[in-house]
Motif scaffolding. Sequence first.
Motif, PDB file in Angstrom:
ATOM      1  N   SER A  24       0.959  -1.046   0.111  1.00  0.00           N
ATOM      2  CA  SER A  24       0.019  -0.419   0.195  1.00  0.00           C
ATOM      3  C   SER A  24       0.909   1.433   0.068  1.00  0.00           C
ATOM      4  O   SER A  24       1.586   0.851   0.484  1.00  0.00           O
ATOM      5  N   PRO A  25       0.714   2.018  -0.856  1.00  0.00           N
ATOM      6  CA  PRO A  25       1.178   3.226  -1.144  1.00  0.00           C
ATOM      7  C   PRO A  25       1.121   3.972   0.815  1.00  0.00           C
ATOM      8  O   PRO A  25       2.099   4.968   0.707  1.00  0.00           O
ATOM      9  N   ARG A  26       0.209   3.861   1.162  1.00  0.00           N
ATOM     10  CA  ARG A  26       0.480   4.737   2.850  1.00  0.00           C
ATOM     11  C   ARG A  26       1.259   4.175   3.823  1.00  0.00           C
ATOM     12  O   ARG A  26       1.421   4.691   4.859  1.00  0.00           O
ATOM     13  N   TRP A  27       2.008   2.680   3.745  1.00  0.00           N
ATOM     14  CA  TRP A  27       2.652   1.904   4.678  1.00  0.00           C
ATOM     15  C   TRP A  27       4.175   2.059   3.205  1.00  0.00           C
ATOM     16  O   TRP A  27       3.746   1.149   2.514  1.00  0.00           O
ATOM     17  N   ASN A  28       4.862   2.024   4.726  1.00  0.00           N
ATOM     18  CA  ASN A  28       6.307   1.716   4.201  1.00  0.00           C
ATOM     19  C   ASN A  28       6.574   0.137   4.636  1.00  0.00           C
ATOM     20  O   ASN A  28       7.559  -0.501   3.155  1.00  0.00           O
ATOM     21  N   GLY A  29       6.110  -0.510   5.513  1.00  0.00           N
ATOM     22  CA  GLY A  29       6.101  -1.980   5.120  1.00  0.00           C
ATOM     23  C   GLY A  29       4.861  -3.269   5.499  1.00  0.00           C
ATOM     24  O   GLY A  29       4.020  -2.253   4.555  1.00  0.00           O
ATOM     25  N   THR A  30       4.981  -4.115   4.901  1.00  0.00           N
ATOM     26  CA  THR A  30       4.051  -5.369   4.870  1.00  0.00           C
ATOM     27  C   THR A  30       4.325  -6.341   5.572  1.00  0.00           C
ATOM     28  O   THR A  30       6.047  -7.013   6.009  1.00  0.00           O
ATOM     29  N   SER A  31       2.924  -7.358   6.039  1.00  0.00           N
ATOM     30  CA  SER A  31       3.659  -8.591   6.539  1.00  0.00           C
ATOM     31  C   SER A  31       3.783  -9.335   5.952  1.00  0.00           C
ATOM     32  O   SER A  31       3.605  -9.573   4.515  1.00  0.00           O
ATOM     33  N   TYR A  32       3.054 -11.223   6.338  1.00  0.00           N
ATOM     34  CA  TYR A  32       3.193 -11.767   5.254  1.00  0.00           C
ATOM     35  C   TYR A  32       1.633 -12.914   6.733  1.00  0.00           C
ATOM     36  O   TYR A  32       1.191 -12.523   7.143  1.00  0.00           O
ATOM     37  N   TRP A  33       1.592 -13.664   5.336  1.00  0.00           N
ATOM     38  CA  TRP A  33       0.258 -14.534   5.519  1.00  0.00           C
ATOM     39  C   TRP A  33       1.016 -15.694   6.665  1.00  0.00           C
ATOM     40  O   TRP A  33       1.836 -16.047   6.209  1.00  0.00           O
ATOM     41  N   LEU A  34       0.258 -16.611   6.752  1.00  0.00           N
ATOM     42  CA  LEU A  34       0.309 -17.141   8.113  1.00  0.00           C
ATOM     43  C   LEU A  34      -0.211 -18.430   7.303  1.00  0.00           C
ATOM     44  O   LEU A  34      -1.399 -18.708   7.332  1.00  0.00           O
ATOM     45  N   ASN A  42      -3.445 -13.475   7.869  1.00  0.00           N
ATOM     46  CA  ASN A  42      -2.514 -12.092   8.997  1.00  0.00           C
ATOM     47  C   ASN A  42      -1.759 -11.706   9.522  1.00  0.00           C
ATOM     48  O   ASN A  42      -1.819 -12.631  10.730  1.00  0.00           O
ATOM     49  N   HIS A  43      -0.227 -12.390   9.584  1.00  0.00           N
ATOM     50  CA  HIS A  43       0.798 -12.125  11.234  1.00  0.00           C
ATOM     51  C   HIS A  43       1.062 -11.024  11.158  1.00  0.00           C
ATOM     52  O   HIS A  43       0.351  -9.566  10.714  1.00  0.00           O
ATOM     53  N   LEU A  44       0.500 -11.090  12.422  1.00  0.00           N
ATOM     54  CA  LEU A  44       0.482  -9.794  13.566  1.00  0.00           C
ATOM     55  C   LEU A  44       1.827 -10.124  14.952  1.00  0.00           C
ATOM     56  O   LEU A  44       1.783 -11.422  15.180  1.00  0.00           O
ATOM     57  N   PRO A  45       2.220  -8.705  14.327  1.00  0.00           N
ATOM     58  CA  PRO A  45       3.564  -9.014  15.423  1.00  0.00           C
ATOM     59  C   PRO A  45       3.311  -9.252  17.242  1.00  0.00           C
ATOM     60  O   PRO A  45       1.760  -9.012  17.868  1.00  0.00           O
ATOM     61  N   GLN A  55      -8.385  -2.507  19.885  1.00  0.00           N
ATOM     62  CA  GLN A  55      -8.584  -0.267  19.677  1.00  0.00           C
ATOM     63  C   GLN A  55      -7.757   0.359  18.962  1.00  0.00           C
ATOM     64  O   GLN A  55      -7.101   1.370  18.352  1.00  0.00           O
ATOM     65  N   GLU A  56      -7.141  -1.136  18.372  1.00  0.00           N
ATOM     66  CA  GLU A  56      -6.444   0.087  16.796  1.00  0.00           C
ATOM     67  C   GLU A  56      -5.289   0.461  16.593  1.00  0.00           C
ATOM     68  O   GLU A  56      -4.762   1.551  16.236  1.00  0.00           O
ATOM     69  N   LYS A  57      -4.767  -0.117  17.912  1.00  0.00           N
ATOM     70  CA  LYS A  57      -3.143   0.912  18.402  1.00  0.00           C
ATOM     71  C   LYS A  57      -2.255  -0.073  17.526  1.00  0.00           C
ATOM     72  O   LYS A  57      -0.943   0.767  18.001  1.00  0.00           O
ATOM     73  N   PHE A  58      -2.289  -0.880  16.564  1.00  0.00           N
ATOM     74  CA  PHE A  58      -1.443  -1.092  16.223  1.00  0.00           C
ATOM     75  C   PHE A  58      -0.934  -0.600  14.839  1.00  0.00           C
ATOM     76  O   PHE A  58      -1.501  -0.510  13.954  1.00  0.00           O
ATOM     77  N   PRO A  59       0.652  -1.133  14.915  1.00  0.00           N
ATOM     78  CA  PRO A  59       1.206  -0.308  13.473  1.00  0.00           C
ATOM     79  C   PRO A  59       0.827  -0.698  12.534  1.00  0.00           C
ATOM     80  O   PRO A  59       0.956  -2.397  12.036  1.00  0.00           O
ATOM     81  N   ALA A  60      -0.246  -0.609  11.818  1.00  0.00           N
ATOM     82  CA  ALA A  60      -0.572  -1.221   9.978  1.00  0.00           C
ATOM     83  C   ALA A  60       0.696  -1.951   8.780  1.00  0.00           C
ATOM     84  O   ALA A  60       0.177  -2.115   8.327  1.00  0.00           O
ATOM     85  N   SER A  61       1.570  -0.621   9.468  1.00  0.00           N
ATOM     86  CA  SER A  61       2.777  -0.781   8.538  1.00  0.00           C
ATOM     87  C   SER A  61       3.394  -2.056   8.849  1.00  0.00           C
ATOM     88  O   SER A  61       4.138  -3.114   8.167  1.00  0.00           O
ATOM     89  N   GLU A  62       3.213  -2.913  10.051  1.00  0.00           N
ATOM     90  CA  GLU A  62       3.525  -3.916  10.169  1.00  0.00           C
ATOM     91  C   GLU A  62       2.670  -5.749  10.340  1.00  0.00           C
ATOM     92  O   GLU A  62       2.472  -6.808  10.664  1.00  0.00           O
ATOM     93  N   CYS A  63       1.286  -5.139   9.264  1.00  0.00           N
ATOM     94  CA  CYS A  63       0.291  -5.599   9.797  1.00  0.00           C
ATOM     95  C   CYS A  63      -0.345  -5.913   7.921  1.00  0.00           C
ATOM     96  O   CYS A  63      -0.506  -7.171   8.224  1.00  0.00           O
ATOM     97  N   TYR A  64      -0.174  -4.999   7.287  1.00  0.00           N
ATOM     98  CA  TYR A  64      -0.724  -4.606   6.404  1.00  0.00           C
ATOM     99  C   TYR A  64      -0.023  -5.956   4.913  1.00  0.00           C
ATOM    100  O   TYR A  64       0.875  -6.100   5.246  1.00  0.00           O
ATOM    101  N   VAL A  65      -0.901  -6.925   4.746  1.00  0.00           N
ATOM    102  CA  VAL A  65      -0.340  -7.354   3.443  1.00  0.00           C
ATOM    103  C   VAL A  65      -1.907  -8.159   2.367  1.00  0.00           C
ATOM    104  O   VAL A  65      -2.607  -8.118   2.942  1.00  0.00           O
TER     105      VAL A  65
END
Length: 130
Positions: A24-34, A42-45, A55-65
């Motif tokens: 996504s152009p909105r985030w620098n990182g991506t996650s991966y599938w389990l 989605n893999h979550l940290p 509460q949606e306080k997780f970092p989207a760039s670490e969760c988006y895949v």
Amino acid sequence: MNKNYFCKFTPNGWNKNDWQHVGSPRWNGTSYWLQNEDHIVNHLPENLTEEEIIQEKFPASECYVSMLLKQPVKASAFFSTVCSFDHIAAPLLVLSQENGPIYHDHLEIVLYNEGINVWHHFFKDNTPSW
């Protein structure tokens, strides 16, 4: 690719080589599938607490895949899916004509804890917009 493409996200029900990861152009990182027994997730940290997830306080760039079929669908198509989600995390279906490493102009059909949204994502003045 066979024009009648079919897959099930089970250990032997799909070929990872048929798909490409798209960011996504909105985030620098991506996650991966389990891979689980009968689905992918989605893999979550590991350090996220239940409260942070809810509460949606997780970092989207670490969760988006996201994955996109490498071979575009060029004719009429029928899609069927069974989705579920934990917490408030939403599975989404992406429809895109792009074939690159990052989505630009695309549609997202988002299932979430209060219903369904359809979003048209695009760039306006070089900025991701929807």
